[in-house]
Design an enzyme around this catalytic site. Structure first.
Site, short mmCIF file in Angstrom:
data_model
loop_
_atom_site.label_atom_id
_atom_site.label_comp_id
_atom_site.label_asym_id
_atom_site.label_seq_id
_atom_site.Cartn_x
_atom_site.Cartn_y
_atom_site.Cartn_z
N ASP A 10 0.86 -1.19 0.00
CA ASP A 10 0.00 0.00 0.00
C ASP A 10 0.90 1.24 0.00
OD1 ASP A 10 -3.08 0.77 1.63
OD2 ASP A 10 -1.67 2.17 0.73
N ASP A 105 -3.21 2.27 -5.78
CA ASP A 105 -2.04 2.30 -4.90
C ASP A 105 -1.89 1.06 -4.03
OD1 ASP A 105 -3.75 2.67 -2.62
OD2 ASP A 105 -2.17 3.83 -1.68
N GLU A 106 -2.65 0.03 -4.31
CA GLU A 106 -2.71 -1.08 -3.37
C GLU A 106 -2.84 -2.40 -4.12
OE1 GLU A 106 -5.92 -2.03 0.10
OE2 GLU A 106 -6.06 -0.16 -0.97
P1 TTP Z 1 -5.26 4.93 0.73
O1 TTP Z 1 -4.22 3.89 0.52
O2 TTP Z 1 -6.43 4.61 1.58
O3 TTP Z 1 -4.60 6.22 1.35
P2 TTP Z 1 -3.21 6.88 1.05
O4 TTP Z 1 -2.36 6.06 0.15
O5 TTP Z 1 -3.45 8.28 0.57
O6 TTP Z 1 -2.59 6.98 2.49
P3 TTP Z 1 -1.94 5.82 3.38
O7 TTP Z 1 -0.51 6.23 3.57
O8 TTP Z 1 -2.72 5.84 4.65
O9 TTP Z 1 -2.09 4.54 2.60
O10 TTP Z 1 -5.81 5.41 -0.66
C1 TTP Z 1 -5.01 5.51 -1.83
C2 TTP Z 1 -5.43 6.66 -2.69
O11 TTP Z 1 -6.80 6.54 -3.04
C3 TTP Z 1 -5.29 7.99 -1.98
O12 TTP Z 1 -3.99 8.54 -2.13
C4 TTP Z 1 -6.36 8.82 -2.64
C5 TTP Z 1 -7.42 7.82 -3.03
N1 TTP Z 1 -8.54 7.88 -2.10
C6 TTP Z 1 -9.60 8.74 -2.39
O13 TTP Z 1 -9.59 9.41 -3.43
N2 TTP Z 1 -10.63 8.83 -1.49
C7 TTP Z 1 -10.66 8.12 -0.34
O14 TTP Z 1 -11.61 8.24 0.45
C8 TTP Z 1 -9.58 7.23 -0.03
C9 TTP Z 1 -9.55 6.45 1.25
C10 TTP Z 1 -8.54 7.16 -0.94
MG MG Z 2 -2.13 4.02 0.45
#
Ligand code: TTP
Ligand code: MG
Length: 359
Positions: A10, A105-106
């Site tokens: 992630d 991103d995952e």
């Molecule tokens: P996440 O992996 O949930 O968050 P993140 O990568 O920004 O932060 P973390 O370090 O906690 O992993 O989500 C990945 C991407 O998806 C995030 O950068 C933006 C998008 N996203 C949205 O657009 N809306 C949302 O509600 C969420 C949770 C994520």
């Molecule tokens: Mg993330």
């Protein structure tokens, strides 16, 4: 099944990190990616500096600027995120073919049979993160465990830019402290229901028998019975494989006829709708529904599934759309029914935004 080795990767504050990469003057600052407050937009994500002020995904941009007045708000640029996502996926593909992207991103990677680093999943995860850093100038966190559920929990443990391994020996103790909200598929509605039963973490859940959980939560309860013990048999599904989201219920007594089945549809639909919207999480609804599905298992154990395609631009399916499908499915055997299910089939991932984590 032998012990598997699953990695969950992630990216850290992905959209924000990509923006910093393209504009290094933003490094170390409180930034967020999202629409303008006057457009009633929400924040997609925020840098870790901004998170200290309470700015996070799904908070309104208006509120975000109130919480952190010096926040630098950047409009989303999905093309950029998509490009970076592809570069990351390319790195994954050097280690295994079994990759299941969950969003830009995952991803889950099954490295059970990967011949690298003497088969050490931790070392593979470390190498992947190193390559992401050197080639993409972005940081990722990783979780390593014997199944998807635990691997995903593990990747959050040392975030950002860290990794964590839950060994099969450590899993039983680890899982006990996990709050029920962390179990995917448990959204607000299910969490509230569990709280009302005084169930707050996996240890609390473990006190309930499979029958009791079934009684309180339907067939979903069965999943919880296994998940709260850290057990999860789901395979890593590559993106070309079918994805669907359904809610199913096996009835303690067969439903005798079509009328009895039709009576159950509203309840199933409600559960499907709330779980779908919960699991989708945070309303980043970039998910495309391809078709509606109704499933039946008859008392003779014959299964049948009826689907109906819908336009990607259609609004969320309504209850009324499911009745004709049920009529059609029932007509195939016209026997008492053991199991009813309904839901949707989804278009493959890798559109912009978040994909559903499916059960
Ligand atoms: P996440 O992996 O949930 O968050 P993140 O990568 O920004 O932060 P973390 O370090 O906690 O992993 O989500 C990945 C991407 O998806 C995030 O950068 C933006 C998008 N996203 C949205 O657009 N809306 C949302 O509600 C969420 C949770 C994520
Ligand atoms: Mg993330």
């Amino acid at each position: 099944m032998g012990t598997r080795k699953i990695i969950h990767i992630d990216m850290d504050c992905f959209y924000a990190a990509v923006e910093v990469k393209y504009n290094p003057t933003l490094k170390g600052k409180a930034i967020a990616v999202g629409g303008r407050p006057e457009e009633r937009s929400v924040i997609c994500t925020a840098s870790y500096e901004a998170r200290k002020f309470g700015v996070k995904s799904a908070v309104s941009s208006y509120k975000a600027l109130k919480l952190c007045p010096h926040l630098i708000l950047i409009p989303p640029d999905f093309e950029k995120y998509h490009r970076e996502s592809q570069a990351i996926q390319q790195i994954f593909s050097r280690f295994t073919k079994k990759i299941e992207p969950l969003s830009l991103d995952e991803a889950f990677l099954d490295v059970t049979d990967a011949p690298f680093f003497g088969g050490s999943a931790s070392l593979i995860a470390m190498e992947i993160r190193k390559l992401i850093f050197h080639e993409c100038a972005l940081t990722a966190s990783a979780g390593v465990a014997e199944n998807k559920f635990l691997a995903k929990l593990a990747s959050e443990w040392n975030k950002p830019n860290g990794q964590y391994v839950i060994t099969p020996q450590a899993a039983p103790a680890f899982i006990k402290k996990v709050p029920v909200e962390k179990i995917f598929g448990v959204g607000k509605v299910t969490a509230q229901k569990l709280h009302s039963l005084k169930i707050f973490n996996c240890q609390d859940l473990q006190h309930f028998s499979i029958e009791e959980l079934y009684h309180h939560l339907g067939s979903w309860g069965e999943n919880l019975y296994y998940l709260c013990r850290g057990m999860d048999e789901r395979e890593v599904e590559t993106s070309s494989e079918r994805k669907s989201f359904t809610v199913e219920y096996t009835y303690p007594q067969d439903l005798p006829d079509l009328e009895a089945c039709l009576k159950k549809i509203p309840e199933l639909y409600q559960e499907f709708r709330s779980r779908f919207l919960e699991t989708d999480g945070n309303a980043d609804a970039k998910i495309t529904i391809k078709s509606l599905i109704v499933k039946i298992k008859f008392c003779n154990f014959k299964h049948t599934t009826v689907q109906q395609g819908i336009s990607p631009l259609s609004p969320f399916p309504t209850l009324e759309q499911y009745s004709p499908l049920l009529h059609k499915a029932y007509a195939r055997y016209c026997l008492p029914v053991r199991l009813l299910g309904l839901g949707v089939r989804l278009a493959p991932p890798c559109t912009s935004g978040k994909q559903l984590t499916l059960f």
